[in-house]
Design a protein around this motif. Structure first.
Motif, mmCIF file in Angstrom:
data_model
loop_
_atom_site.group_PDB
_atom_site.id
_atom_site.type_symbol
_atom_site.label_atom_id
_atom_site.label_comp_id
_atom_site.label_asym_id
_atom_site.label_seq_id
_atom_site.Cartn_x
_atom_site.Cartn_y
_atom_site.Cartn_z
ATOM 1 N N ASP A 16 18.449 41.306 5.294
ATOM 2 C CA ASP A 16 17.046 41.435 4.869
ATOM 3 C C ASP A 16 17.031 42.204 3.545
ATOM 4 O OD1 ASP A 16 14.538 42.590 4.353
ATOM 5 O OD2 ASP A 16 13.991 42.622 6.480
ATOM 6 N N PRO A 17 16.523 41.580 2.475
ATOM 7 C CA PRO A 17 16.603 42.245 1.160
ATOM 8 C C PRO A 17 15.968 43.635 1.142
ATOM 9 C CG PRO A 17 15.880 39.967 0.928
ATOM 10 C CD PRO A 17 15.881 40.263 2.407
ATOM 11 N N ARG A 18 14.879 43.779 1.897
ATOM 12 C CA ARG A 18 14.209 45.071 1.900
ATOM 13 C C ARG A 18 15.079 46.113 2.605
ATOM 14 N NH1 ARG A 18 8.514 46.267 4.613
ATOM 15 N NH2 ARG A 18 7.522 47.587 3.038
ATOM 16 N N HIS A 19 15.636 45.715 3.749
ATOM 17 C CA HIS A 19 16.530 46.631 4.455
ATOM 18 C C HIS A 19 17.746 46.973 3.594
ATOM 19 C CE1 HIS A 19 15.175 45.997 8.929
ATOM 20 N NE2 HIS A 19 14.201 46.405 8.145
ATOM 21 N N ALA A 20 18.279 45.950 2.942
ATOM 22 C CA ALA A 20 19.482 46.178 2.140
ATOM 23 C C ALA A 20 19.201 47.146 0.987
ATOM 24 C CB ALA A 20 20.026 44.862 1.604
ATOM 25 N N HIS A 44 21.262 43.403 -3.846
ATOM 26 C CA HIS A 44 21.466 44.364 -2.772
ATOM 27 C C HIS A 44 22.152 43.764 -1.545
ATOM 28 C CE1 HIS A 44 18.324 47.026 -4.796
ATOM 29 N NE2 HIS A 44 19.383 47.778 -4.652
ATOM 30 N N VAL A 45 21.730 42.545 -1.158
ATOM 31 C CA VAL A 45 22.250 41.961 0.078
ATOM 32 C C VAL A 45 23.736 41.637 -0.055
ATOM 33 C CG1 VAL A 45 22.132 39.950 1.607
ATOM 34 C CG2 VAL A 45 20.018 41.108 0.886
ATOM 35 N N GLU A 88 14.889 50.650 9.181
ATOM 36 C CA GLU A 88 13.643 50.407 9.931
ATOM 37 C C GLU A 88 13.003 51.726 10.354
ATOM 38 O OE1 GLU A 88 16.262 51.313 13.236
ATOM 39 O OE2 GLU A 88 16.489 50.555 11.190
ATOM 40 N N ARG A 89 13.848 52.736 10.635
ATOM 41 C CA ARG A 89 13.294 54.041 11.005
ATOM 42 C C ARG A 89 12.651 54.731 9.801
ATOM 43 N NH1 ARG A 89 17.782 57.135 14.662
ATOM 44 N NH2 ARG A 89 18.103 55.447 16.160
ATOM 45 N N GLU A 90 13.318 54.610 8.662
ATOM 46 C CA GLU A 90 12.762 55.231 7.448
ATOM 47 C C GLU A 90 11.413 54.617 7.105
ATOM 48 O OE1 GLU A 90 15.461 55.687 4.174
ATOM 49 O OE2 GLU A 90 17.205 55.832 5.473
ATOM 50 N N LEU A 91 11.363 53.291 7.226
ATOM 51 C CA LEU A 91 10.100 52.603 6.964
ATOM 52 C C LEU A 91 9.018 53.062 7.922
ATOM 53 C CD1 LEU A 91 11.400 49.029 6.178
ATOM 54 C CD2 LEU A 91 9.693 50.267 4.822
ATOM 55 N N ALA A 92 9.404 53.211 9.187
ATOM 56 C CA ALA A 92 8.418 53.614 10.182
ATOM 57 C C ALA A 92 7.872 55.006 9.866
ATOM 58 C CB ALA A 92 9.048 53.588 11.579
ATOM 59 N N VAL A 93 8.775 55.897 9.459
ATOM 60 C CA VAL A 93 8.347 57.266 9.126
ATOM 61 C C VAL A 93 7.331 57.247 7.997
ATOM 62 C CG1 VAL A 93 9.126 59.433 8.090
ATOM 63 C CG2 VAL A 93 10.457 58.408 9.941
ATOM 64 N N VAL A 94 7.655 56.501 6.948
ATOM 65 C CA VAL A 94 6.786 56.521 5.766
ATOM 66 C C VAL A 94 5.496 55.753 6.036
ATOM 67 C CG1 VAL A 94 6.616 55.819 3.349
ATOM 68 C CG2 VAL A 94 8.677 56.972 4.181
ATOM 69 N N GLU A 95 5.588 54.700 6.838
ATOM 70 C CA GLU A 95 4.363 53.956 7.170
ATOM 71 C C GLU A 95 3.415 54.810 7.998
ATOM 72 O OE1 GLU A 95 5.856 50.266 8.720
ATOM 73 O OE2 GLU A 95 6.183 49.443 6.710
ATOM 74 N N GLN A 105 11.929 43.086 -5.777
ATOM 75 C CA GLN A 105 11.302 41.773 -5.645
ATOM 76 C C GLN A 105 9.781 41.878 -5.492
ATOM 77 O OE1 GLN A 105 14.171 42.594 -3.730
ATOM 78 N NE2 GLN A 105 15.271 41.673 -5.452
ATOM 79 N N ASP A 106 9.307 43.068 -5.226
ATOM 80 C CA ASP A 106 7.876 43.264 -4.978
ATOM 81 C C ASP A 106 7.087 43.085 -6.271
ATOM 82 O OD1 ASP A 106 5.295 44.648 -4.425
ATOM 83 O OD2 ASP A 106 6.311 45.140 -2.534
#
Lengths: 419, 419
Positions: A16-20, A44-45, A88-95, A105-106
């Motif tokens: 997953d590019p975002r995860h990578a 990144h991937v 996924e945990r880092e994303l969850a924390v910040v979300e 890519q965004d």
């Protein structure tokens, strides 16, 4: 320290590019040129695929022209961190904090960061308006300066910030005490846009004394960082953070800075990025203006004394994104970045010793493995640095754990630090 | 207004080089390019011989490439003054004051003045050490600035002047209130050398409020002027005087100056003469530093904040006399030179109108002939200017005599003058 293998990837998708991208942001310290080179070559991937690709040291070097040993050492450096990467945990924390992460890519990715060349961050964590970083490039002004600011500097920073937002621009700064805080405050007070760039993760806004201000910035502007949640703002990271402040804004103004201030590194980055740099003169009797006068004397900055002169810097900036003509090396550890009210590091440390010393907690102790992950250095680099630090009396062993020496060294061979 | 003839020469010898140089200094206003050209071509004696050579307008033009009418007008301009030239009397006056006059043949003549090209003065009146002007060229620093100085500027000027004399250099300045006075004082206080360059004659040191200081400078340093005794320090002469300050010293430092300060003309002359120029930064909130910031912003000056930085300007100056690469035009009348506490001239005057207005006494009246001599302009130029001044309401007729209009014009279209 195990070899990096796919089994290290638990609960996330390295394809997953975002995860990578997030994984690279965690694995590679800002300024890790091997990581930057590999990612620039493959993305990144695919770059991550290479790291995970095989056991043993028998991998083909991924790209020219470096010595294969460079890549071997780099993998050694990345592997311990890869074990604890959890995008996924880092994303969850910040979300949970109302934030998100931007990747290259965004569509909201600030293209200005490409001017950093190999210094472009792997991802950008944002709390607040995720479009604000992108909007800084036209009309945004980095208003930066010493933490040890004077009433004079605060007055000027406030005037300039008000002028920038009145012209529709974004005030970019570092969220620190002193000039930074005044600049953010003045922008908010006029209902303007302001962006704070953090040296550490967005879960713990630094410095704590500016928590209320920075919270307000997350609500009315944006706070960004290249490092994921949980990352601590070390001395080296303040200096690499400064390149982001310089790159995001159209122009950079140093309001007050001591002779050896870390703020001067922001001006240096801006100059290398071909962003116009301004410096505010002050009394020659004020140590807080010595760094500004140094910039003026070296003709590294233009003298700016009022808002129209600040805005003329912005006008002189190339409104279209310039080609990245120069790569900015961010791997050098320079002295002088602010460190809160902690006792500073011992003087005279080499870069790796400093990185390890910074990785040691201010209070309490840490295991060598934790230091390896925290510093982003290879195990044998950490072990060598630990040996030298111990010899120098800068750390103590507590069984298998290590702690900073209890003799605080307040006097420094570097002389007094002004800010 | 008679044609110049030998009968105008009474009691002095036009074939004596010293008398001839003094006569030219009296006849030609500083910046009179026709006089400078003629003298450069022939020397003072032969140039004077040409002026005295014949009646009528039938003289051959003395040198290329100007139109003969230029020379005719120049003779018209010089003739009224030639009638009152009395070199031996001027010498006597200054010798009574313990002074002397230097001419270009004198071994004590400051060779640095040749860098002024056609702007080189015809002679230099000196009270005090006649060797001091020559000695300024190596290690001498012009420390100049606003009359309306602040305590900050005074502090800096004093420190710098002390540092210059401590290094064995000469402090050169203009003897004015404010920065100039502080610089002279600080040099004297440390037993150092200082040179004051006057805009008017040495028989009446200006400003009167600095008489005690300037007297001390004549005893312990030197006071110089290019104009003979009895010459009054008009606005235009302050500006042409500034070129001498710039030329005599090795480097020039502007300590404080308003945005439109006459001091900036000294910096401009220094730059054109390839002398290093320094400017002292100050608070952006101080109008007294606005001119310094302007110089820094235009990169017309180097930022100097302490004595070592001042001395590095001197070191960067070419220690050997550079060839005069540029001619410095000094004929332009710029606004902003200090005028004591007199009411300033009306705004918007052309150069000749300003010269005539300046020639009018502050109180009382003058005849047109006196104005012709005082202004150094040709009769018809004076008459034309008088007409325009009268139309503008700036002067009044009192029978055959003229006086400045009694309506003082304190408000100026030029905006507030800071110093």
């Amino acid at each position: 320290m195990s070899e990096p293998v796919r089994s290290a990837v638990r609960g996330w998708d390295p394809e997953d590019p975002r995860h990578a991208a997030v994984a690279w942001g965690r694995m590679a310290e800002p300024g890790d040129l091997a990581a930057a080179t590999l990612v620039a070559d493959r993305g990144h991937v695919a770059a991550l695929r290479w790291v995970l690709g095989g056991a043993g040291g028998n991998l083909e070097p991924p790209c020219e022209p470096w010595d294969p040993r460079v890549w071997h050492r780099a993998r050694e450096r990345w592997a311990p961190r890869l074990e604890v990467v959890r995008p996924e945990r880092e994303l969850a924390v910040v979300e949970r904090l109302g934030g998100t992460v931007l990747t290259r890519q965004d569509p909201r990715w600030p293209r200005a960061l490409a001017d950093l060349g190999l210094g472009e961050p792997h991802c950008l964590w944002v709390r607040g308006d995720p479009d604000l970083p992108r909007r800084c490039r036209s009309g945004g002004v980095a208003i930066v300066g010493a933490r040890a600011s004077t009433a004079y500097g605060a007055h000027v920073a406030s005037e300039f910030a008000a002028g920038v937002v009145a012209a529709g621009g974004v005030v970019v700064s570092g969220g620190a005490y002193g000039i930074d805080a005044v600049a953010h405050q003045a922008a908010l007070a006029r209902g303007g846009d302001t962006l704070a760039v953090m040296a550490g993760g967005l879960d713990r806004l630094y410095p704590a004394g500016n928590a209320e201000l920075l919270d307000r910035v997350t609500r009315e502007g944006a706070v960004v960082a290249e490092l994921g949640p949980g990352s601590s703002p070390t001395r080296a990271r303040f200096l690499t953070r400064n390149r982001l402040i310089a790159a995001l804004a159209a122009a950079c103004v140093v309001v007050e800075a001591g002779w050896r201030s870390g703020t001067l590194s922001t001006a240096g980055h801006a100059a290398r990025l071909l962003r116009p740099v301004g410096a505010v003169p002050g009394p020659v009797t004020s140590a807080a203006s010595a760094g500004c006068h140094r910039l003026l004397r070296d003709q590294a900055a233009i003298c700016v004394t009022d808002v129209p002169e600040v805005m003329s810097l912005v006008e002189s900036a190339d409104a279209t994104r310039p080609e990245a003509r120069e790569q900015v090396s961010v791997s050098t550890v320079e002295p002088g970045a602010p460190q809160g009210d902690q006792v500073g590091p011992p003087p005279g440390l080499a870069a790796r010793e400093l990185a390890v010393w910074e990785a040691l907690p201010a209070r309490g102790s840490a295991t060598p493995d934790a230091l390896i992950r925290a510093s982003g250095l290879a195990p044998r680099e950490v072990n060598a640095a630990l040996g030298r630090l111990e010899l120098g009396g800068h750390l103590e062993r507590d069984g298998a754990r290590l702690r900073r020496s209890r003799r605080p060294r307040r006097s420094s061979a570097h002389g007094p630090v002004v800010d």
